[in-house]
Design an enzyme around this catalytic site. Structure first.
Site, PDB file in Angstrom:
ATOM      1  N   HIS A 218      -1.289  16.679 -26.678  1.00  0.00           N
ATOM      2  CA  HIS A 218      -2.561  16.037 -26.331  1.00  0.00           C
ATOM      3  C   HIS A 218      -2.858  16.317 -24.867  1.00  0.00           C
ATOM      4  CE1 HIS A 218      -5.304  12.298 -27.033  1.00  0.00           C
ATOM      5  NE2 HIS A 218      -5.947  13.327 -26.531  1.00  0.00           N
TER       6      HIS A 218
ATOM      7  N   HIS B 185      -9.484  12.352 -36.272  1.00  0.00           N
ATOM      8  CA  HIS B 185      -9.434  12.958 -34.946  1.00  0.00           C
ATOM      9  C   HIS B 185      -7.990  12.980 -34.440  1.00  0.00           C
ATOM     10  CE1 HIS B 185      -9.939  12.286 -30.399  1.00  0.00           C
ATOM     11  NE2 HIS B 185     -10.180  13.564 -30.613  1.00  0.00           N
TER      12      HIS B 185
END
Length: 307
Positions: A83, A40
């Site tokens: 992110h 991930h």
């Protein structure tokens, strides 16, 4: 003539015995029948609150990961690996990431690697095509002849033999009429709830696409546990060993099998670390994990593949 025939037969036997993703047994398995432990946010490496991995992309591949995800965002017209936002965490250009993957893939000709890229900023798909072409990954990318059902995927051996052994998915804003090798994730997968807290970690409900049926779709199980701190959900490094354990991954996989009749196709984890660096053993379960370098994700993958 007889010696030439014998040599040809020997070459065929030798080719058939070659390993695929570390095991000869998987050469005859369809891509949709192989289980992958997945990384991930594979490119967000570090110990910051928004990082998801502890080891480099190359190290993750060396440790057995063959399914990798990354987030992208538009920053001043460039595709950056950020992110949530580039102000929070910017891991650099997507181009650099793809170059790293290409170098590793070139050195491992008997491996099938899958990339899942997010595109919530609706960046023009042709810009991604340019990045893949610049890295040289477009020539290795798998292009299906049409929409594939679960039984229509080629075997790993066929993908390796054809040279089309990099499978690319995008969550949103793909367009196969423009870039045929960047596939619509949700035409092929459903995902369990994203970034689950501890109480949701073993679940297997369909979260995306909303209202979808599991029939005909691969299962991507999000197994990257988060923890709530001051009202903010953050990757849970403290409990990564438990989260990435065989027992925890098996609990979610058992739930999926009970609900949908089969184990996940991908289990995504964070903070992955494989202590033995053993070859990957796959059965299309993509386990999305944080910190893949911690815990037993590869051992769980092996068990879920029946080996």
């Amino acid at each position: 003539m007889r010696s030439v025939t014998s040599l040809s037969l020997f070459a065929l036997v030798a080719g058939a015995a070659a390993d695929c993703n570390g095991k000869a047994e998987y050469c005859d398995r369809k891509y949709s029948q192989v289980t992958f432990a997945g990384s991930h946010n594979s490119g967000f490496v570090g110990i910051g609150p928004s990082d998801n991995q502890l080891t480099s992309v190359t190290a993750q591949l060396d440790q057995g990961i063959r399914f990798m995800t990354t987030q992208t965002h538009d920053k001043d017209g460039a595709i950056q690996m950020c992110h949530t936002s580039c102000d929070l965490l910017n891991a650099g250009p997507l181009q650099d990431y793809l170059n790293t993957v290409k170098t590793w893939v070139d050195g491992h000709p008997d491996d099938v690697v899958t990339l899942l890229i997010t595109n919530q900023d609706a960046i023009d798909i042709t810009k991604f095509d340019d990045a893949f072409k610049s890295a040289g990954l477009d020539s290795l990318a798998f292009v299906p002849s049409g929409q594939l059902g679960l039984d229509d995927w080629p075997t790993l051996g066929d993908m390796i033999s054809s040279g089309n052994r990099v499978v690319v998915f995008m969550d949103y804003n793909s367009d196969t009429s423009k870039v045929p090798y960047i596939l619509d994730e949700f035409a092929y997968y459903f995902e369990t709830p994203f970034d689950p807290l501890e109480d949701k970690l073993s679940g297997c409900d369909i979260d995306r696409p909303a209202g979808a049926s599991a029939d005909g779709r691969l299962i991507l199980a999000n197994h990257n546990r988060n923890v709530e701190i001051l009202g903010i959900d953050l990757p849970d490094l403290t409990h990564a060993g438990d989260t990435n354990s065989v027992s925890s991954i098996s609990a979610q996989s058992d739930t999926c099998k009970g609900q949908h009749g089969r184990v996940p196709n991908v289990v995504l984890v964070s903070f992955f670390v494989c202590p033995t660096l053993q070859p990957p053993i796959l059965i299309l379960i993509a386990l999305q994990l944080d910190y893949v370098s911690i815990g037993d994700a590869i051992n769980a993958q092996t068990q879920l593949n029946g080996l």
